[in-house]
Write a protein that holds these residues in place. Structure first.
Motif, short mmCIF file in Angstrom:
data_model
loop_
_atom_site.label_atom_id
_atom_site.label_comp_id
_atom_site.label_asym_id
_atom_site.label_seq_id
_atom_site.Cartn_x
_atom_site.Cartn_y
_atom_site.Cartn_z
N GLY A 99 0.52 -1.17 -0.23
CA GLY A 99 0.03 0.15 -0.20
C GLY A 99 1.20 1.63 0.09
N GLU A 100 -0.18 2.34 -0.47
CA GLU A 100 1.05 3.56 -0.47
C GLU A 100 1.50 4.45 1.19
N ARG A 101 1.16 3.73 1.97
CA ARG A 101 1.27 3.96 3.26
C ARG A 101 1.57 3.22 4.31
N PRO A 102 2.61 3.20 5.19
CA PRO A 102 1.48 1.96 6.39
C PRO A 102 0.73 2.51 6.69
N SER A 103 -0.23 1.35 8.13
CA SER A 103 -1.35 1.42 8.14
C SER A 103 -1.07 1.12 9.81
N VAL A 104 -1.74 1.77 10.80
CA VAL A 104 -2.06 1.66 11.94
C VAL A 104 -3.29 0.43 12.43
N PHE A 105 -3.62 0.09 11.34
CA PHE A 105 -5.08 -0.90 11.38
C PHE A 105 -4.46 -2.19 11.11
N HIS A 106 -4.27 -3.28 11.14
CA HIS A 106 -4.29 -4.61 11.08
C HIS A 106 -4.69 -5.44 9.44
#
Length: 124
Positions: A101-108
């Motif tokens: 994805g374009e950027r990391p996330s805090v959502f699994h």
């Protein structure tokens, strides 16, 4: 298909340190956003840290900030989680995850690839 393999978990006492490793099978490892999550018994996935591959910026959960350090070695296709000052509440199954994805996330749910998890147990 990306395979992630974690290692380094164990049983330690409060205040001890552990270093978790997660090695990927993919050659383009350097272009993946990476993260560590954990799951304590009876709970959902909790965000621990993530690494933005493009900006090389790392974000930590408040609960681990100042104690845990995430890093990556693209040549070794490996990300690490250095955990210092461990507390009993850090006890969980720790997972590394990756996304294109374009950027990391805090959502699994935003991560396509997951390791099998490595257990960390901290006694008081």
């Amino acid at each position: 298909q990306v395979q992630l393999v974690e290692s380094g978990g164990g049983l330690v006492h409060a205040g001890d340190s552990l270093r978790l490793s997660c090695t990927a099978s993919v050659r383009s490892f350097g272009t993946y956003n990476l993260a560590w999550f954990r799951q304590a018994p009876g709970r959902g996935y909790d965000f621990v840290a993530h690494d933005n591959w493009l900006y090389r910026s790392i974000r930590y959960a408040d609960s681990v900030k100042g104690r845990f350090t995430m890093s990556r070695d693209d040549a070794k296709r490996t990300t690490y989680l250095q955990m210092n000052g461990l507390k009993p509440e850090d006890t969980a199954l720790y997972y590394c995850a990756a996304t294109r994805g374009e950027r990391p996330s805090v959502f699994h749910n935003d991560y396509e690839y997951w390791g099998q998890g490595t257990p960390v147990s901290v006694s008081s």
